[in-house]
Design a protein around this motif. Structure first.
Motif, mmCIF file in Angstrom:
data_model
loop_
_atom_site.group_PDB
_atom_site.id
_atom_site.type_symbol
_atom_site.label_atom_id
_atom_site.label_comp_id
_atom_site.label_asym_id
_atom_site.label_seq_id
_atom_site.Cartn_x
_atom_site.Cartn_y
_atom_site.Cartn_z
ATOM 1 N N VAL A 1 0.836 -1.196 0.000
ATOM 2 C CA VAL A 1 0.000 0.000 0.000
ATOM 3 C C VAL A 1 0.876 1.253 0.000
ATOM 4 O O VAL A 1 0.562 2.230 -0.660
ATOM 5 N N VAL A 2 1.980 1.212 0.754
ATOM 6 C CA VAL A 2 2.927 2.330 0.805
ATOM 7 C C VAL A 2 4.342 1.811 0.549
ATOM 8 O O VAL A 2 4.636 0.647 0.795
ATOM 9 N N GLU A 3 5.180 2.696 0.037
ATOM 10 C CA GLU A 3 6.587 2.387 -0.164
ATOM 11 C C GLU A 3 7.387 3.640 0.114
ATOM 12 O O GLU A 3 6.821 4.725 0.267
ATOM 13 N N VAL A 4 8.710 3.506 0.197
ATOM 14 C CA VAL A 4 9.544 4.690 0.396
ATOM 15 C C VAL A 4 10.229 5.050 -0.915
ATOM 16 O O VAL A 4 10.597 4.187 -1.702
ATOM 17 N N ARG A 5 10.333 6.349 -1.147
ATOM 18 C CA ARG A 5 11.031 6.871 -2.320
ATOM 19 C C ARG A 5 12.084 7.853 -1.827
ATOM 20 O O ARG A 5 11.856 8.587 -0.860
ATOM 21 N N ALA B 1 8.257 10.297 9.752
ATOM 22 C CA ALA B 1 8.648 11.654 10.142
ATOM 23 C C ALA B 1 8.987 12.527 8.933
ATOM 24 O O ALA B 1 8.905 13.749 9.010
ATOM 25 N N PHE B 2 9.351 11.880 7.809
ATOM 26 C CA PHE B 2 9.733 12.644 6.619
ATOM 27 C C PHE B 2 8.589 12.789 5.626
ATOM 28 O O PHE B 2 8.794 13.240 4.497
ATOM 29 N N ALA B 3 7.378 12.436 6.030
ATOM 30 C CA ALA B 3 6.238 12.493 5.127
ATOM 31 C C ALA B 3 5.934 13.917 4.647
ATOM 32 O O ALA B 3 5.374 14.101 3.565
ATOM 33 N N HIS B 4 6.336 14.926 5.410
ATOM 34 C CA HIS B 4 6.061 16.307 5.008
ATOM 35 C C HIS B 4 6.922 16.749 3.826
ATOM 36 O O HIS B 4 6.685 17.802 3.259
ATOM 37 N N PHE B 5 7.911 15.934 3.423
ATOM 38 C CA PHE B 5 8.735 16.247 2.244
ATOM 39 C C PHE B 5 8.129 15.742 0.942
ATOM 40 O O PHE B 5 8.767 15.794 -0.097
ATOM 41 N N ARG B 6 6.927 15.194 1.004
ATOM 42 C CA ARG B 6 6.306 14.633 -0.200
ATOM 43 C C ARG B 6 6.322 15.607 -1.346
ATOM 44 O O ARG B 6 6.089 16.797 -1.174
ATOM 45 N N PHE B 7 6.496 15.092 -2.534
ATOM 46 C CA PHE B 7 6.534 15.985 -3.702
ATOM 47 C C PHE B 7 5.338 15.827 -4.562
ATOM 48 O O PHE B 7 4.436 15.143 -4.422
ATOM 49 N N THR C 1 19.653 13.056 1.666
ATOM 50 C CA THR C 1 18.669 12.253 0.950
ATOM 51 C C THR C 1 17.756 11.598 1.980
ATOM 52 O O THR C 1 18.234 10.930 2.902
ATOM 53 N N TYR C 2 16.458 11.800 1.813
ATOM 54 C CA TYR C 2 15.478 11.247 2.747
ATOM 55 C C TYR C 2 14.663 10.157 2.071
ATOM 56 O O TYR C 2 14.379 10.231 0.879
ATOM 57 N N GLN C 3 14.292 9.156 2.850
ATOM 58 C CA GLN C 3 13.376 8.112 2.385
ATOM 59 C C GLN C 3 11.970 8.562 2.770
ATOM 60 O O GLN C 3 11.634 8.603 3.947
#
Length: 155
Positions: free
Chosen positions: A71-75, A149-155, A83-85
């Motif tokens: 359902v979710v993955e890291v990019r 925690a890094f979800a706010h960096f979504r593009f 570099t953030y995942q």
């Protein structure tokens, strides 16, 4: 005009009439040998029908794909010098493509006599929420959860 989203839809396979099975056959295919891939997948479905005492192999297949699909993955995204995942939702087409790829990869690594038997065993394990392909999905989900925690960096 962009090609994104404008692909030719493949029809269903000739035994079940299911587009998902046809896409799975294409994912299993090596070197353009579609007849070999088709026989392999249908033999695996036959083995599933034998081992489950006549249960519909298509239902087992659908359940297995649903259990494997992430359902979710890291990019990776580069922000500044780091570099953030970043956890991202997976589109439905990529979800099934990843499920097919993992199923094929982990089935080929299994012990067994023929690829059809290995594929049937991996499908049965995935339908019962066991096996290496389900473990891979769980690892991907754990990685995404760990990087929330890094979800706010979504593009």
């Amino acid at each position: 005009m962009s090609k994104k989203g404008s692909y030719k839809r493949i029809g269903g396979d000739f035994r079940f009439g299911d587009e998902s099975v046809a896409r799975f056959i294409n994912a299993v295919m090596l070197d353009g040998k579609k007849a070999v891939a088709t026989k392999l997948v249908y033999d695996a479905f036959g083995i599933i029908a034998e081992r489950t005492n006549g249960e519909d192999p298509l239902e087992v297949y659908r359940k297995a794909i649903a259990n494997i699909a992430p359902v979710v993955e890291v990019r990776s995204k580069r922000v500044g010098g780091a570099t953030y995942q970043i956890p991202m939702e997976v589109k439905p087409s990529r979800r099934s493509a990843l499920a097919f790829r993992w199923l094929k990869t982990y089935a080929s690594r299994r012990g067994g006599k023929s690829m059809a038997e290995k594929l049937a065993a991996e499908l049965l394990d995935a339908a019962n929420e066991q096996g290496a392909s389900v473990k891979k999905r769980d690892e991907v989900h754990k990685m995404a959860d760990a990087n929330k925690a890094f979800a706010h960096f979504r593009f």
